[in-house]
Write a protein that holds these residues in place. Sequence first.
Motif, PDB file in Angstrom:
ATOM      1  N   HIS A 367     -47.067 -29.864  61.331  1.00 59.32           N
ATOM      2  CA  HIS A 367     -48.301 -28.956  61.747  1.00 59.32           C
ATOM      3  C   HIS A 367     -48.418 -29.050  62.991  1.00 59.32           C
ATOM      4  CE1 HIS A 367     -51.818 -26.562  61.171  1.00 59.32           C
ATOM      5  NE2 HIS A 367     -52.073 -27.270  62.138  1.00 59.32           N
ATOM      6  N   HIS A 368     -48.973 -30.408  63.948  1.00 59.03           N
ATOM      7  CA  HIS A 368     -49.274 -30.303  65.302  1.00 59.03           C
ATOM      8  C   HIS A 368     -47.905 -30.191  65.639  1.00 59.03           C
ATOM      9  CE1 HIS A 368     -52.994 -32.486  63.679  1.00 59.03           C
ATOM     10  NE2 HIS A 368     -52.141 -33.418  63.464  1.00 59.03           N
ATOM     11  N   LEU A 369     -46.755 -30.377  65.799  1.00 62.01           N
ATOM     12  CA  LEU A 369     -45.844 -30.854  66.781  1.00 62.01           C
ATOM     13  C   LEU A 369     -45.550 -28.864  66.449  1.00 62.01           C
ATOM     14  CD1 LEU A 369     -42.866 -30.982  67.998  1.00 62.01           C
ATOM     15  CD2 LEU A 369     -41.739 -30.836  65.957  1.00 62.01           C
ATOM     16  N   GLU A 370     -45.338 -28.345  65.896  1.00 69.76           N
ATOM     17  CA  GLU A 370     -45.419 -26.756  65.893  1.00 69.76           C
ATOM     18  C   GLU A 370     -46.574 -26.110  66.251  1.00 69.76           C
ATOM     19  OE1 GLU A 370     -45.009 -24.836  61.869  1.00 69.76           O
ATOM     20  OE2 GLU A 370     -43.344 -25.058  62.303  1.00 69.76           O
ATOM     21  N   ALA A 371     -47.685 -26.853  66.707  1.00 71.15           N
ATOM     22  CA  ALA A 371     -49.137 -25.612  67.208  1.00 71.15           C
ATOM     23  C   ALA A 371     -48.872 -26.605  68.165  1.00 71.15           C
ATOM     24  CB  ALA A 371     -50.144 -26.618  66.969  1.00 71.15           C
ATOM     25  N   TRP A 372     -48.666 -27.526  69.273  1.00 70.73           N
ATOM     26  CA  TRP A 372     -48.339 -28.326  70.899  1.00 70.73           C
ATOM     27  C   TRP A 372     -46.847 -26.955  70.893  1.00 70.73           C
ATOM     28  CZ3 TRP A 372     -42.903 -29.180  71.721  1.00 70.73           C
ATOM     29  CH2 TRP A 372     -43.467 -30.618  73.959  1.00 70.73           C
ATOM     30  N   ASN A 373     -45.871 -27.296  70.576  1.00 68.38           N
ATOM     31  CA  ASN A 373     -45.257 -26.305  70.668  1.00 68.38           C
ATOM     32  C   ASN A 373     -45.499 -25.007  71.006  1.00 68.38           C
ATOM     33  OD1 ASN A 373     -42.592 -24.297  69.667  1.00 68.38           O
ATOM     34  ND2 ASN A 373     -41.951 -25.189  71.463  1.00 68.38           N
ATOM     35  N   GLU A 374     -45.997 -23.934  70.447  1.00 70.18           N
ATOM     36  CA  GLU A 374     -46.811 -22.927  70.588  1.00 70.18           C
ATOM     37  C   GLU A 374     -47.708 -22.564  71.195  1.00 70.18           C
ATOM     38  OE1 GLU A 374     -49.211 -18.966  68.364  1.00 70.18           O
ATOM     39  OE2 GLU A 374     -49.884 -21.290  67.953  1.00 70.18           O
ATOM     40  N   ALA A 375     -48.119 -23.899  72.225  1.00 72.22           N
ATOM     41  CA  ALA A 375     -48.965 -23.850  73.187  1.00 72.22           C
ATOM     42  C   ALA A 375     -48.016 -24.085  74.252  1.00 72.22           C
ATOM     43  CB  ALA A 375     -50.249 -24.509  73.278  1.00 72.22           C
ATOM     44  N   ARG A 490     -50.916 -35.613  66.745  1.00 76.58           N
ATOM     45  CA  ARG A 490     -52.208 -35.730  67.236  1.00 76.58           C
ATOM     46  C   ARG A 490     -52.328 -35.396  68.765  1.00 76.58           C
ATOM     47  NH1 ARG A 490     -56.604 -36.872  63.687  1.00 76.58           N
ATOM     48  NH2 ARG A 490     -57.318 -37.147  65.381  1.00 76.58           N
ATOM     49  N   PHE A 491     -50.948 -36.791  69.607  1.00 77.36           N
ATOM     50  CA  PHE A 491     -52.107 -37.259  70.251  1.00 77.36           C
ATOM     51  C   PHE A 491     -51.472 -35.611  71.886  1.00 77.36           C
ATOM     52  CE2 PHE A 491     -49.999 -39.190  75.051  1.00 77.36           C
ATOM     53  CZ  PHE A 491     -51.221 -39.257  74.912  1.00 77.36           C
ATOM     54  N   MET A 492     -49.846 -35.523  70.970  1.00 76.16           N
ATOM     55  CA  MET A 492     -48.991 -34.474  72.014  1.00 76.16           C
ATOM     56  C   MET A 492     -50.467 -33.325  71.640  1.00 76.16           C
ATOM     57  SD  MET A 492     -45.222 -34.588  70.491  1.00 76.16           S
ATOM     58  CE  MET A 492     -44.832 -33.111  71.362  1.00 76.16           C
ATOM     59  N   THR A 493     -51.347 -32.802  70.782  1.00 75.96           N
ATOM     60  CA  THR A 493     -51.612 -31.324  70.734  1.00 75.96           C
ATOM     61  C   THR A 493     -52.654 -31.772  71.578  1.00 75.96           C
ATOM     62  OG1 THR A 493     -52.848 -32.713  68.721  1.00 75.96           O
ATOM     63  CG2 THR A 493     -51.030 -30.925  68.499  1.00 75.96           C
ATOM     64  N   TRP A 494     -53.350 -32.667  71.959  1.00 79.47           N
ATOM     65  CA  TRP A 494     -54.599 -33.141  72.713  1.00 79.47           C
ATOM     66  C   TRP A 494     -54.366 -32.755  74.321  1.00 79.47           C
ATOM     67  CZ3 TRP A 494     -54.813 -36.862  76.485  1.00 79.47           C
ATOM     68  CH2 TRP A 494     -56.622 -37.521  76.859  1.00 79.47           C
ATOM     69  N   LEU A 495     -53.080 -33.130  74.062  1.00 77.38           N
ATOM     70  CA  LEU A 495     -52.782 -33.163  75.513  1.00 77.38           C
ATOM     71  C   LEU A 495     -52.262 -31.514  75.953  1.00 77.38           C
ATOM     72  CD1 LEU A 495     -50.139 -36.059  75.630  1.00 77.38           C
ATOM     73  CD2 LEU A 495     -52.068 -35.820  76.958  1.00 77.38           C
TER      74      LEU A 495
END
Length: 551
Positions: A367-375, A490-495
């Motif tokens: 989930h976090h990977l997908e959210a980071w990728n979309e951003a 989690r860290f990637m989405t924070w970035l």
Amino acid sequence: MTASLPLGPVLRHVGPTTATVWVQASEAGRVRVVADGGVTGVAETFTVHGHHYAVCEITGLPSGAALPYEVFLNEARVWPEPGSTLPPSTLRTIDPDAPTRLLYGSCHTPTGDTPEGVVRYGPDMLRATARRLAREPVEGNLTLLLIGDQVYADEIQESMRAFLRAHRARTGEDGPEDEVVHYSEYAELYRQAWSDPQVRWLLSTVPTLMVFDDHDIRDDWNTSAAWRRSMDGHPWWRARVTSGLGAYWVYQHLGNLSPDERAADPLWALVRAARIDAGAEVDAFALRAHEEPGSYRWSHRHDVGGIRVLMLDTRCGRALGEGDPSDGSRSILGREGHAWLDEHLTGGPEHVVVVSTVPVVLPPAVHHLEAWNEAVCAGAWGGWPRRPAERLRQALDLEHWGAFRYSFERLADTLGRVARGERGPAPATILLLSGDVHFSYTAPVRHREVGEDGSRIVQLVSSPLCNRLPENFRGVVRLSASAPVHLVGRFMTWLARVPRPSLRWRLSSDLYFGNTIGEVSFAGRDVRARWYHVAEGGPDALPVVRTRVDL
């Protein structure tokens, strides 16, 4: 030519006193369904690109009935077939006061349980379920939910390749040698998927509701705007998506509709009015549905006693904007789909079941990977990373709810309000049923603003029916569910400055990679989930319960 049914009968939408039977017929004419007690449904066939179909509505049935039936085409009996050793097919109506069970699964590759098919794809759980139900009494309200990839138009078997070669040599039609493109090719694809005697009997006797996923049209269908542009560059794509959506409406969607809904369907009126062949009308409708996703609603709702089932279109109706992930221009349901879900996802029923072919919650790291990728695709890290992020999205299939933050948070907000009792009396449970990912699991879900007295929210995934994940991919999936990778996500989405999701969840069961079919049983406010698999044995082996969870 002797009258026959190339496919069907398939028992589709049922009510307390009505049942719908879909058939494909060898010739035009009149189809009659005759049940025990003399109750009869009659329908004239309609024709699409030279193929004949009928949808028979049988009314005046008793509530909670299980009546054996026969099918006649132009007065010739065409079902049951001579010599069948399976029990009679039955019309089953709903008893509002009886317990309810839902069978569900996705991703079905037809192999007939041949030795080579079992080695590659595993045992066929539709065939195994037919064997189980042929041997045990079916009590209460039982419904089968086929939730995506009923056919694989882009990953075909050798028998389908042989058909394509012969068909294209005869007609002059073209397309990729290993992918279905034209309507008659889709008709053969469905015939090969549903003509196995055991699968055919199962579909003839258990009410079945369906919804598409990507392989019904093509892998990663509507992943992103870039994906759409890439597909538009193929000279055969327009014919492919037109044929695929048209065939889906005929073979799958028509049977989801109640008699009143079908009567109100604008395409149904055109098809019935066509004098000879409605192929042009179906093609025009399908192309418009592709080009204007809001022009037709594929999602559908069903109420069975105290259970509300919402089957969502998470593919055709997607909005594929490339702006801010929070502004709604990019969503997994599209504007019209979200409005429909808001209308029907309410309190009141004892249990609410939301069927999304792709899981709402995945292993948290994914989930976090997908959210980071979309951003990043939307520019969170500037302009230059957008193109490699898009390539990564398509390469890793990052196109579930986590990759559509607007949709995920909008659904999460509605789930929270329903669970808190703000949209009517709070249900005992809100279940999210899904498939797609080729492994099965349970994930209890909690909204940050819902206390212990709110509805229980649980994601249940059962996949595949027959297309098990190869061994070399399983380690990657297990790693994605691990705690260290979760922290990295989690860290990637924070970035990327992605807000934390308002839902919290964990995978509470071991991931299972074998073929399976899920079952959910409702008794009052209690729910039990089971996953069946075939532990050992040949093509006659019966399925057994692998996992049982009380919710």
